[in-house]
Design a protein around this motif. Structure first.
Motif, short mmCIF file in Angstrom:
data_model
loop_
_atom_site.label_atom_id
_atom_site.label_comp_id
_atom_site.label_asym_id
_atom_site.label_seq_id
_atom_site.Cartn_x
_atom_site.Cartn_y
_atom_site.Cartn_z
N THR A 160 -48.83 83.60 -79.82
CA THR A 160 -49.56 83.99 -81.03
C THR A 160 -49.72 85.51 -80.99
N PRO A 161 -50.03 86.14 -82.16
CA PRO A 161 -50.25 87.58 -82.15
C PRO A 161 -51.37 88.00 -81.17
N GLU A 162 -52.44 87.20 -81.13
CA GLU A 162 -53.53 87.49 -80.20
C GLU A 162 -53.04 87.42 -78.75
N ALA A 163 -52.27 86.38 -78.44
CA ALA A 163 -51.74 86.22 -77.08
C ALA A 163 -50.81 87.37 -76.73
N MET A 164 -50.01 87.81 -77.68
CA MET A 164 -49.07 88.91 -77.42
C MET A 164 -49.83 90.20 -77.09
N SER A 165 -50.92 90.46 -77.82
CA SER A 165 -51.68 91.69 -77.53
C SER A 165 -52.39 91.59 -76.19
N LEU A 166 -52.88 90.41 -75.84
CA LEU A 166 -53.50 90.21 -74.53
C LEU A 166 -52.46 90.36 -73.41
N MET A 167 -51.25 89.89 -73.67
CA MET A 167 -50.18 90.00 -72.69
C MET A 167 -49.85 91.48 -72.43
N GLU A 168 -49.86 92.29 -73.49
CA GLU A 168 -49.62 93.72 -73.33
C GLU A 168 -50.69 94.36 -72.45
N LEU A 169 -51.94 93.92 -72.62
CA LEU A 169 -53.02 94.44 -71.78
C LEU A 169 -52.79 94.11 -70.30
N LEU A 170 -52.35 92.89 -70.04
CA LEU A 170 -52.13 92.46 -68.65
C LEU A 170 -50.93 93.18 -68.03
N GLU A 171 -49.95 93.50 -68.83
CA GLU A 171 -48.76 94.14 -68.31
C GLU A 171 -48.97 95.62 -68.07
N ALA A 172 -49.99 96.20 -68.70
CA ALA A 172 -50.25 97.65 -68.56
C ALA A 172 -50.72 98.01 -67.18
N ALA A 210 -56.99 92.61 -56.89
CA ALA A 210 -57.01 91.16 -56.73
C ALA A 210 -57.24 90.46 -58.07
N ARG A 211 -58.16 90.99 -58.86
CA ARG A 211 -58.45 90.41 -60.17
C ARG A 211 -57.22 90.52 -61.08
N GLN A 212 -56.56 91.67 -61.10
CA GLN A 212 -55.37 91.87 -61.93
C GLN A 212 -54.25 90.93 -61.49
N HIS A 213 -54.08 90.78 -60.20
CA HIS A 213 -53.05 89.87 -59.68
C HIS A 213 -53.33 88.44 -60.14
N ALA A 214 -54.59 88.01 -60.04
CA ALA A 214 -54.96 86.66 -60.46
C ALA A 214 -54.76 86.47 -61.97
N GLU A 215 -55.08 87.49 -62.76
CA GLU A 215 -54.86 87.40 -64.21
C GLU A 215 -53.38 87.21 -64.51
N ARG A 216 -52.53 87.99 -63.83
CA ARG A 216 -51.08 87.85 -64.05
C ARG A 216 -50.59 86.47 -63.61
N GLN A 217 -51.11 86.01 -62.49
CA GLN A 217 -50.67 84.72 -61.94
C GLN A 217 -51.08 83.55 -62.83
N TYR A 218 -52.31 83.55 -63.32
CA TYR A 218 -52.82 82.40 -64.05
C TYR A 218 -52.72 82.53 -65.57
N LEU A 219 -52.93 83.73 -66.10
CA LEU A 219 -52.99 83.89 -67.55
C LEU A 219 -51.64 84.18 -68.20
N MET A 220 -50.78 84.93 -67.52
CA MET A 220 -49.49 85.31 -68.11
C MET A 220 -48.65 84.09 -68.52
N PRO A 221 -48.51 83.07 -67.66
CA PRO A 221 -47.71 81.91 -68.07
C PRO A 221 -48.28 81.23 -69.32
N LEU A 222 -49.59 81.19 -69.41
CA LEU A 222 -50.26 80.60 -70.57
C LEU A 222 -49.98 81.43 -71.82
N LEU A 223 -50.12 82.74 -71.72
CA LEU A 223 -49.89 83.62 -72.87
C LEU A 223 -48.43 83.55 -73.34
N LYS A 224 -47.50 83.42 -72.41
CA LYS A 224 -46.09 83.33 -72.77
C LYS A 224 -45.78 82.04 -73.53
N ARG A 225 -46.46 80.95 -73.18
CA ARG A 225 -46.26 79.67 -73.87
C ARG A 225 -46.84 79.70 -75.28
#
Length: 172
Positions: free
Chosen positions: A160-172, A142-157
């Motif tokens: 930044t290098p930091e956002a890209m590395s965080l995005m990789e963590l969420l996609e793993a 549930a937590r992972q689903h919520a992170e993808r739902q709320y944080l991924m769109p923000l990281l994609k917008r």
């Protein structure tokens, strides 16, 4: 043993509406209407013993007030420069496991009183996930689903290098 009908009784902020069924442990569960307007299903034993008195709104109010009364936090309320934030979201704090975390997963904790796992995510000043689960795996999912739902769109917008590395963590 015959079940005692508690329909119409009030326990804290909860008014019992109807019998809902039986929990895995055999206790009766009841559909309740909270004073805030939310409905929730609660174990009858927890109602009668006073362990559950609201849908969760009371806990949120108490925590909100505790945060406001904390002098360190109160001094920083409204200061945008206090966090390394992206669109008002402190991504590092949202995704980093704190030293006090005992589950090993950010936003997932075990509630000793209920014997269940909690999954939470605070996003842009709102508690967007605050649910309990019977198993650790369900809470983590549930937590992972919520992170993808709320944080991924923000990281994609942000892109930044930091956002890209965080995005990789969420996609793993």
């Amino acid at each position: 043993m015959k079940r005692k009908d508690i329909t119409g009784q009030k326990f804290g902020r909860l008014t019992v509406m109807r019998y809902e069924g039986a929990a895995k442990n055999g206790n009766a569960t009841w559909l309740c209407q909270c004073d805030c307007g939310q409905r929730t299903v609660v174990d009858g034993y927890r109602l009668r013993k006073g362990a559950t008195t609201s849908c969760g709104c009371y806990r949120r109010e108490v925590m909100r007030e505790a945060i406001r009364k904390n002098p360190k936090t109160a001094a920083k309320i409204g200061q945008k420069n206090q966090f390394a934030a992206t669109e008002g979201v402190n991504l590092n704090a949202t995704l980093t496991v704190r030293s006090t975390n005992q589950s090993g997963v950010t936003g997932v904790s075990f509630d000793q009183q209920s014997g269940k796992w909690n999954a939470r995510l605070f996003f842009k000043g709102q508690l967007v996930l605050n649910r309990t689960y019977c198993s650790f795996g369900e809470a983590v999912t549930a937590r992972q689903h919520a992170e993808r739902q709320y944080l991924m769109p923000l990281l994609k917008r942000v892109q930044t290098p930091e956002a890209m590395s965080l995005m990789e963590l969420l996609e793993a």
